[in-house]
Design a protein around this motif. Structure first.
Motif, PDB file in Angstrom:
ATOM      1  N   ASN A   1       0.821  -1.204   0.000  1.00  0.00           N
ATOM      2  CA  ASN A   1       0.000   0.000   0.000  1.00  0.00           C
ATOM      3  C   ASN A   1       0.863   1.266   0.000  1.00  0.00           C
ATOM      4  OD1 ASN A   1      -2.365  -1.390  -0.162  1.00  0.00           O
ATOM      5  ND2 ASN A   1      -3.021  -1.007   1.933  1.00  0.00           N
ATOM      6  N   LEU A   2       2.007   1.214   0.684  1.00  0.00           N
ATOM      7  CA  LEU A   2       2.923   2.352   0.615  1.00  0.00           C
ATOM      8  C   LEU A   2       3.474   2.516  -0.800  1.00  0.00           C
ATOM      9  CD1 LEU A   2       4.901   2.224   3.971  1.00  0.00           C
ATOM     10  CD2 LEU A   2       3.727   4.215   3.028  1.00  0.00           C
ATOM     11  N   GLY A   3       3.775   1.402  -1.449  1.00  0.00           N
ATOM     12  CA  GLY A   3       4.222   1.474  -2.833  1.00  0.00           C
ATOM     13  C   GLY A   3       3.194   2.150  -3.714  1.00  0.00           C
ATOM     14  N   PHE A   4       1.926   1.787  -3.501  1.00  0.00           N
ATOM     15  CA  PHE A   4       0.874   2.401  -4.307  1.00  0.00           C
ATOM     16  C   PHE A   4       0.746   3.889  -4.005  1.00  0.00           C
ATOM     17  CE2 PHE A   4      -3.365   3.608  -5.554  1.00  0.00           C
ATOM     18  CZ  PHE A   4      -3.495   3.004  -6.789  1.00  0.00           C
ATOM     19  N   LYS A   5       0.910   4.240  -2.731  1.00  0.00           N
ATOM     20  CA  LYS A   5       0.819   5.660  -2.367  1.00  0.00           C
ATOM     21  C   LYS A   5       1.904   6.466  -3.081  1.00  0.00           C
ATOM     22  CE  LYS A   5      -0.484   9.343  -0.167  1.00  0.00           C
ATOM     23  NZ  LYS A   5      -1.751  10.019  -0.522  1.00  0.00           N
ATOM     24  N   TYR A   6       3.135   5.967  -3.067  1.00  0.00           N
ATOM     25  CA  TYR A   6       4.208   6.691  -3.753  1.00  0.00           C
ATOM     26  C   TYR A   6       4.009   6.670  -5.262  1.00  0.00           C
ATOM     27  CZ  TYR A   6       6.793   7.499   0.523  1.00  0.00           C
ATOM     28  OH  TYR A   6       7.165   7.960   1.767  1.00  0.00           O
TER      29      TYR A   6
ATOM     30  N   GLU B   1       1.078   6.859  -6.718  1.00  0.00           N
ATOM     31  CA  GLU B   1       0.114   7.938  -6.952  1.00  0.00           C
ATOM     32  C   GLU B   1       0.778   9.311  -6.863  1.00  0.00           C
ATOM     33  OE1 GLU B   1      -3.168   7.415  -4.209  1.00  0.00           O
ATOM     34  OE2 GLU B   1      -4.405   6.780  -5.905  1.00  0.00           O
ATOM     35  N   MET B   2       1.788   9.430  -6.010  1.00  0.00           N
ATOM     36  CA  MET B   2       2.481  10.700  -5.827  1.00  0.00           C
ATOM     37  C   MET B   2       3.485  10.963  -6.948  1.00  0.00           C
ATOM     38  SD  MET B   2       3.076  10.295  -1.711  1.00  0.00           S
ATOM     39  CE  MET B   2       4.238  11.657  -1.585  1.00  0.00           C
ATOM     40  N   GLY B   3       3.678   9.973  -7.830  1.00  0.00           N
ATOM     41  CA  GLY B   3       4.602  10.135  -8.936  1.00  0.00           C
ATOM     42  C   GLY B   3       6.039   9.788  -8.606  1.00  0.00           C
ATOM     43  N   ASP B   4       6.290   9.249  -7.408  1.00  0.00           N
ATOM     44  CA  ASP B   4       7.639   8.855  -7.016  1.00  0.00           C
ATOM     45  C   ASP B   4       7.797   7.368  -7.330  1.00  0.00           C
ATOM     46  OD1 ASP B   4      10.104   8.333  -5.892  1.00  0.00           O
ATOM     47  OD2 ASP B   4       9.707   9.452  -4.039  1.00  0.00           O
ATOM     48  N   HIS B   5       8.057   7.063  -8.601  1.00  0.00           N
ATOM     49  CA  HIS B   5       8.053   5.679  -9.055  1.00  0.00           C
ATOM     50  C   HIS B   5       9.267   4.904  -8.565  1.00  0.00           C
ATOM     51  CE1 HIS B   5       4.533   6.564 -11.410  1.00  0.00           C
ATOM     52  NE2 HIS B   5       5.155   7.615 -11.938  1.00  0.00           N
TER      53      HIS B   5
ATOM     54  N   ASN C   1       5.427   0.642 -12.427  1.00  0.00           N
ATOM     55  CA  ASN C   1       6.363   1.694 -12.035  1.00  0.00           C
ATOM     56  C   ASN C   1       7.663   1.620 -12.820  1.00  0.00           C
ATOM     57  OD1 ASN C   1       5.254   3.352  -9.576  1.00  0.00           O
ATOM     58  ND2 ASN C   1       4.563   1.243  -9.282  1.00  0.00           N
ATOM     59  N   LYS C   2       8.091   0.415 -13.183  1.00  0.00           N
ATOM     60  CA  LYS C   2       9.264   0.298 -14.051  1.00  0.00           C
ATOM     61  C   LYS C   2       8.974   0.911 -15.429  1.00  0.00           C
ATOM     62  CE  LYS C   2      11.584  -3.661 -11.932  1.00  0.00           C
ATOM     63  NZ  LYS C   2      12.063  -5.068 -12.108  1.00  0.00           N
ATOM     64  N   LEU C   3       7.771   0.694 -15.912  1.00  0.00           N
ATOM     65  CA  LEU C   3       7.372   1.328 -17.166  1.00  0.00           C
ATOM     66  C   LEU C   3       7.501   2.839 -17.059  1.00  0.00           C
ATOM     67  CD1 LEU C   3       5.951   1.439 -19.980  1.00  0.00           C
ATOM     68  CD2 LEU C   3       3.764   1.310 -18.733  1.00  0.00           C
ATOM     69  N   LYS C   4       7.073   3.389 -15.934  1.00  0.00           N
ATOM     70  CA  LYS C   4       7.068   4.841 -15.761  1.00  0.00           C
ATOM     71  C   LYS C   4       8.475   5.433 -15.710  1.00  0.00           C
ATOM     72  CE  LYS C   4       2.708   5.932 -15.697  1.00  0.00           C
ATOM     73  NZ  LYS C   4       2.157   6.888 -16.689  1.00  0.00           N
ATOM     74  N   ILE C   5       9.472   4.636 -15.314  1.00  0.00           N
ATOM     75  CA  ILE C   5      10.833   5.171 -15.293  1.00  0.00           C
ATOM     76  C   ILE C   5      11.609   4.764 -16.550  1.00  0.00           C
ATOM     77  CG2 ILE C   5      10.909   5.253 -12.775  1.00  0.00           C
ATOM     78  CD1 ILE C   5      12.780   2.797 -12.870  1.00  0.00           C
ATOM     79  N   GLY C   6      10.913   4.141 -17.507  1.00  0.00           N
ATOM     80  CA  GLY C   6      11.535   3.815 -18.778  1.00  0.00           C
ATOM     81  C   GLY C   6      12.246   2.476 -18.832  1.00  0.00           C
ATOM     82  N   ASP C   7      12.069   1.628 -17.819  1.00  0.00           N
ATOM     83  CA  ASP C   7      12.698   0.310 -17.809  1.00  0.00           C
ATOM     84  C   ASP C   7      11.736  -0.688 -18.463  1.00  0.00           C
ATOM     85  OD1 ASP C   7      14.017  -2.051 -17.329  1.00  0.00           O
ATOM     86  OD2 ASP C   7      13.869  -1.953 -15.140  1.00  0.00           O
ATOM     87  N   LEU C   8      11.661  -0.658 -19.791  1.00  0.00           N
ATOM     88  CA  LEU C   8      10.698  -1.505 -20.497  1.00  0.00           C
ATOM     89  C   LEU C   8      11.028  -2.985 -20.339  1.00  0.00           C
ATOM     90  CD1 LEU C   8       9.960   0.326 -23.879  1.00  0.00           C
ATOM     91  CD2 LEU C   8       8.699   0.410 -21.715  1.00  0.00           C
ATOM     92  N   GLU C   9      12.303  -3.319 -20.372  1.00  0.00           N
ATOM     93  CA  GLU C   9      12.689  -4.725 -20.246  1.00  0.00           C
ATOM     94  C   GLU C   9      12.286  -5.274 -18.877  1.00  0.00           C
ATOM     95  OE1 GLU C   9      16.743  -7.496 -20.321  1.00  0.00           O
ATOM     96  OE2 GLU C   9      16.782  -5.457 -21.134  1.00  0.00           O
TER      97      GLU C   9
END
Length: 303
Positions: A190-195, A197-201, A228-236
């Motif tokens: 749940n903390l992971g989801f909170k961050y 949502e805050m954009g801190d992937h 979240n990996k997608l959001k930081i560009g780690d597609l692999e």
């Protein structure tokens, strides 16, 4: 539900199993016990409410058990614990309005802190199931005042605060839950989801790493980490995680939506549209809203 594990089933409570209460002498014997012994029995089997599906195979079984509770309450209308038994019966059968009424009656009749804690927690569960998040939050706060070390209460407070516009409280409750039980992986999720949502992937990925460290093979941990990996560009890394998630939990509509986004980012629109269709087939819209429908309109006109 928005959170990784929105633990509506916080219940430390229980009811007698259907087999146990199906014989009237058992309920009669309960009424011979002291209030303290009745309360202990009420808490005795925390696994009874492990599902939210109706647990009565026939209408007769349902009617027989309900009649036991109704008859007992008619004879002992001031016994607050009997309302707790019947309230939990209604939770099991998903009759949440009736459950709320019974737990409210139990609270009206008692000044026992243990019974109050039990009733507030379970009434909160009923409110959360009908999406009355404000009422659920209020009951969870009352339960928290009685037992501020209860991890289940803290997890639910961490989940419901976002739903009622008190997201600034979310991290406090979840971090306190972790302090009390560092091995309780849903708090990290749940903390992971909170961050997230805050954009801190990056921070979100750290918490999902912890989820998977504590519970290897948790499919929701993989699907959320993939997003979240997608959001930081780690597609692999995202593609690897989402495929693991789907292999572990192939009915998870959210995972297909995430993989579709990964395919979109990689320019594989046909594969993305196939996954969006799969997400719809698995009931994405009913659980999460119309995001997949919007994605199909955006990317799938030619497929």
């Amino acid at each position: 539900m928005k959170n990784f594990l929105f633990c509506c089933c916080i219940l430390v409570s229980s009811i007698l199993t259907a087999q146990e209460v199906s014989k009237e002498p058992v309920l009669d014997s309960v009424l011979q016990l002291s209030k303290e012994e009745q309360l202990k029995m009420l808490y005795s089997n925390p696994q009874v409410l492990r599902t939210r599906k109706k647990s009565y195979e026939t209408q007769d079984a349902y009617n027989d058990e309900l009649k036991l509770y109704n008859d007992a309450i008619e004879l002992h209308s001031e016994n607050e614990i009997l309302y707790g038994f019947r309230g939990n019966f209604f939770l099991t059968t998903r009759e949440f309005g009736k459950a709320i009424d019974d737990f409210s009656k139990s609270l009206e009749l008692t000044d026992n802190m243990d019974i109050q804690l039990y009733s507030y927690m379970n009434r909160a569960t009923a409110y959360l199931n009908i999406r009355n998040f404000q009422k659920g939050y209020e009951d969870l706060l009352k339960a928290y005042e009685i037992d501020p070390t209860n991890v289940g209460i803290l997890i639910n407070l961490g989940a419901v605060t976002d739903e009622i516009g008190k997201g600034d409280e979310t991290i406090f409750y979840l971090e306190k839950a972790i302090q009390l039980n560092p091995d309780f992986y849903p708090a990290y999720g749940n903390l992971g989801f909170k961050y997230q949502e805050m954009g801190d992937h990056v921070k979100a990925i750290e918490y999902y790493d912890k989820v998977l460290e504590l519970k290897p093979g948790e499919p929701l941990g993989y699907s959320n980490r993939a997003f979240n990996k997608l959001k930081i560009g780690d597609l692999e890394g995202a593609y690897r995680d989402i495929n693991i998630s789907i292999s572990l939990y192939p009915e998870n509509s959210y995972a297909y939506m995430v993989r579709a986004l990964i395919y979109v980012e990689g320019g594989k629109l046909e594969e993305a549209c196939d996954d969006l269709d799969h997400a719809l087939d698995e009931g994405f819209t009913e659980m999460y809203g119309d995001k997949v429908i919007q994605l199909k309109k955006q990317y799938c006109a030619n497929f």
